[in-house]
Design a protein around this motif. Sequence first.
Motif, PDB file in Angstrom:
ATOM      1  N   ASP A 115       5.385   3.180   2.521  1.00 32.59           N
ATOM      2  CA  ASP A 115       5.036   4.268   3.425  1.00 32.59           C
ATOM      3  C   ASP A 115       4.218   5.242   2.588  1.00 32.59           C
ATOM      4  O   ASP A 115       4.764   5.987   1.774  1.00 32.59           O
ATOM      5  CB  ASP A 115       6.276   4.954   3.998  1.00 32.59           C
ATOM      6  N   ALA A 169       5.223   8.808   2.112  1.00 40.55           N
ATOM      7  CA  ALA A 169       6.466   9.136   1.405  1.00 40.55           C
ATOM      8  C   ALA A 169       6.254   9.057  -0.111  1.00 40.55           C
ATOM      9  O   ALA A 169       6.905   8.293  -0.810  1.00 40.55           O
ATOM     10  CB  ALA A 169       7.601   8.221   1.867  1.00 40.55           C
ATOM     11  N   TRP A 170       5.304   9.832  -0.590  1.00 44.68           N
ATOM     12  CA  TRP A 170       5.102   9.978  -2.030  1.00 44.68           C
ATOM     13  C   TRP A 170       5.808  11.253  -2.475  1.00 44.68           C
ATOM     14  O   TRP A 170       5.812  12.254  -1.754  1.00 44.68           O
ATOM     15  CB  TRP A 170       3.605  10.141  -2.353  1.00 44.68           C
ATOM     16  N   ASN A 183       2.375   3.615   7.318  1.00 40.82           N
ATOM     17  CA  ASN A 183       3.828   3.520   7.115  1.00 40.82           C
ATOM     18  C   ASN A 183       4.349   2.117   7.458  1.00 40.82           C
ATOM     19  O   ASN A 183       5.393   1.960   8.095  1.00 40.82           O
ATOM     20  CB  ASN A 183       4.558   4.587   7.939  1.00 40.82           C
ATOM     21  N   GLY A 207       7.159   9.095  -7.383  1.00 41.40           N
ATOM     22  CA  GLY A 207       7.937   8.084  -6.678  1.00 41.40           C
ATOM     23  C   GLY A 207       7.241   7.721  -5.383  1.00 41.40           C
ATOM     24  O   GLY A 207       6.690   8.582  -4.696  1.00 41.40           O
ATOM     25  N   SER A 208       7.225   6.442  -5.039  1.00 42.55           N
ATOM     26  CA  SER A 208       6.744   6.036  -3.707  1.00 42.55           C
ATOM     27  C   SER A 208       7.793   5.117  -3.099  1.00 42.55           C
ATOM     28  O   SER A 208       8.456   4.352  -3.810  1.00 42.55           O
ATOM     29  CB  SER A 208       5.384   5.343  -3.790  1.00 42.55           C
ATOM     30  N   MET A 209       7.952   5.226  -1.786  1.00 38.51           N
ATOM     31  CA  MET A 209       9.014   4.476  -1.111  1.00 38.51           C
ATOM     32  C   MET A 209       8.464   3.319  -0.297  1.00 38.51           C
ATOM     33  O   MET A 209       7.418   3.444   0.344  1.00 38.51           O
ATOM     34  CB  MET A 209       9.807   5.398  -0.198  1.00 38.51           C
ATOM     35  N   HIS A 210       9.181   2.221  -0.341  1.00 37.33           N
ATOM     36  CA  HIS A 210       8.764   1.001   0.349  1.00 37.33           C
ATOM     37  C   HIS A 210       9.880   0.497   1.257  1.00 37.33           C
ATOM     38  O   HIS A 210      11.046   0.575   0.899  1.00 37.33           O
ATOM     39  CB  HIS A 210       8.448  -0.078  -0.684  1.00 37.33           C
ATOM     40  N   GLY A 211       9.489  -0.017   2.411  1.00 36.84           N
ATOM     41  CA  GLY A 211      10.444  -0.716   3.254  1.00 36.84           C
ATOM     42  C   GLY A 211      10.469  -2.187   2.869  1.00 36.84           C
ATOM     43  O   GLY A 211       9.441  -2.765   2.498  1.00 36.84           O
ATOM     44  N   THR A 247      16.056  -2.995   3.768  1.00 36.42           N
ATOM     45  CA  THR A 247      16.419  -2.110   2.659  1.00 36.42           C
ATOM     46  C   THR A 247      15.192  -1.281   2.270  1.00 36.42           C
ATOM     47  O   THR A 247      14.136  -1.405   2.890  1.00 36.42           O
ATOM     48  CB  THR A 247      16.905  -2.935   1.438  1.00 36.42           C
ATOM     49  N   ALA A 248      15.347  -0.441   1.262  1.00 38.64           N
ATOM     50  CA  ALA A 248      14.210   0.330   0.766  1.00 38.64           C
ATOM     51  C   ALA A 248      14.099   0.141  -0.733  1.00 38.64           C
ATOM     52  O   ALA A 248      15.106  -0.040  -1.421  1.00 38.64           O
ATOM     53  CB  ALA A 248      14.378   1.808   1.095  1.00 38.64           C
ATOM     54  N   GLY A 249      12.891   0.145  -1.219  1.00 39.91           N
ATOM     55  CA  GLY A 249      12.636   0.050  -2.658  1.00 39.91           C
ATOM     56  C   GLY A 249      11.679   1.161  -3.072  1.00 39.91           C
ATOM     57  O   GLY A 249      11.139   1.863  -2.219  1.00 39.91           O
ATOM     58  N   THR A 250      11.481   1.306  -4.359  1.00 41.84           N
ATOM     59  CA  THR A 250      10.583   2.358  -4.840  1.00 41.84           C
ATOM     60  C   THR A 250       9.758   1.868  -6.018  1.00 41.84           C
ATOM     61  O   THR A 250      10.105   0.890  -6.677  1.00 41.84           O
ATOM     62  CB  THR A 250      11.378   3.589  -5.350  1.00 41.84           C
ATOM     63  N   GLY A 300       5.907   0.005   5.769  1.00 45.02           N
ATOM     64  CA  GLY A 300       7.271  -0.248   5.313  1.00 45.02           C
ATOM     65  C   GLY A 300       8.314   0.121   6.349  1.00 45.02           C
ATOM     66  O   GLY A 300       9.343  -0.539   6.485  1.00 45.02           O
ATOM     67  N   ALA A 301       8.045   1.194   7.090  1.00 46.85           N
ATOM     68  CA  ALA A 301       8.986   1.662   8.110  1.00 46.85           C
ATOM     69  C   ALA A 301       8.949   0.786   9.360  1.00 46.85           C
ATOM     70  O   ALA A 301       9.864   0.822  10.176  1.00 46.85           O
ATOM     71  CB  ALA A 301       8.680   3.114   8.468  1.00 46.85           C
TER      72      ALA A 301
END
Lengths: 283, 283
Positions: free
Chosen positions: A157, A160-161, A189, A273-277, A211-214, A191-192
């Motif tokens: 996403d 979501a940084w 987005n 940090g960056s978020m991944h779905g 789940t989510a990863g980063t 990942g979402a």
Amino acid sequence: MAQSQPKQHAPYLSSYQPSTTVHHEWRTASNSAAHLLPTLEEKARQNPSLTLLDVGAGSGTITASLAPYMPQGKIIATDISNDILQRAKQHAEEVGVGEMVETQEGNVYALPFMNGDFDVVHASMVLAHLDDPLKAVGEMIRVAKKPGGVVAMRESDLRAWSIHPEYSGLTNFNKVLCAVHMANGATVNAGAQLVSWALAQGVRRERITATAGTWCYSTPEERQMWGGTMADRCKNGSVRTKAIETRVATESDFKEMADAWERWIESEDGWFGSMHGEVLVEL
Amino acid sequence: MAQSQPKQHAPYLSSYQPSTTVHHEWRTASNSAAHLLPTLEEKARQNPSLTLLDVGAGSGTITASLAPYMPQGKIIATDISNDILQRAKQHAEEVGVGEMVETQEGNVYALPFMNGDFDVVHASMVLAHLDDPLKAVGEMIRVAKKPGGVVAMRESDLRAWSIHPEYSGLTNFNKVLCAVHMANGATVNAGAQLVSWALAQGVRRERITATAGTWCYSTPEERQMWGGTMADRCKNGSVRTKAIETRVATESDFKEMADAWERWIESEDGWFGSMHGEVLVEL
């Protein structure tokens, strides 16, 4: 074996320029496909001659690092670019898994494989770049074995940084990146939306593990790698070209953004940090 | 043993209302302190009688679930609220680790312990709520053993939420939450600042390991738990009271936000991710 010819789709925005491939080649199974690994190991125990398709494999560092988790298996790396697949093949040979990894040029909208050809179908940071991700998810599901196959996807996403220090050039870069992605018909987005795409392709919810990863960078080496890649994209990348062309940003904006990334590299307290779905579909 | 009396600080915004404690009590070591666990196990192997201070322990579910990683050790749970510590004590007894967990009321700005009292000092989702987080980090470092002690912190970046479907009430709730946090003197991106706070308290960069963690909710049960907590906060929480008081949002806005969370709970393709910064300081 390809299906009907796909309509003309938007080109891969990020491109395979050196500025992008530096970070592409930092990617491995453990930092970019961790959600698949326990299942992959378990499946390889049950069936040593497991087959895995890596979709949008690019320079193939994730591909090659998946190999040790299925040591008697077979991996096919596919990508729209045959040039980058040569690099993937070379990389697999360099790290000693050349015999396990084959490459095959292919379009994700019409994968050149039969229904149910693979035990595992994997894509990491691929769907976000497509203008018809749903169709690609359908293709990945099509070529996975039924029952018993697994489809593993991971996408970010972009909004979501999380960054410190928050130099204005960094937040501006994120805004420009999102704007250019959207203008290119890509998904900011993705990942979402992975769960929704799997459901839309007929998968039952209880077959999906989400789940989510980063990615997280803060050491001097990590800041140099990530910040350097981002600064290069500000100076030479296709995001720059596209943003200037569509008047989303000016050359002077990109100068400020590149400077901000270089200042961030030098910031001892720098954190990114960056978020991944992540989704695992068990078919 | 308390140090000089601290100045008057802002109250804990989230409060210990039922709407908040439902999610508080879902938290465990594995979903909220995973970055500490390998180090904790290793330290407990080297020194079975390890001591751990859990700062801002609240209802103590993380506290109690840390116990199995240091089975012959001793944990002290501290919090500004003695009432919530009674609940933490009761919870520890219920899950069979009552003998390992003591509680002690204490102010994070003036922890009632001696310099170097603990092998491990832990806080999860505490610093973001404080108006002087740097001072609290200093206190955590003060009461950790030197050399050899570990300080573990995890905090979120409230702006790095990723949600699907993106009902407008959900994005509005996030904006209101951030605005109220900032108005209360709290830190919306505490997770991104943990490295900087440790450095500012004199820790050398090479003593810091920084990572990122997430919370991710998408199954029906997870959506009910998280969405239900959020809808309750919209109806009864202190965020609501504060936002209405300061005219950041109206009652009608909160009605829309609560409805959006309830709609999200019912959305089969619902996905939520939030990103957290994590830091381990080895002193």
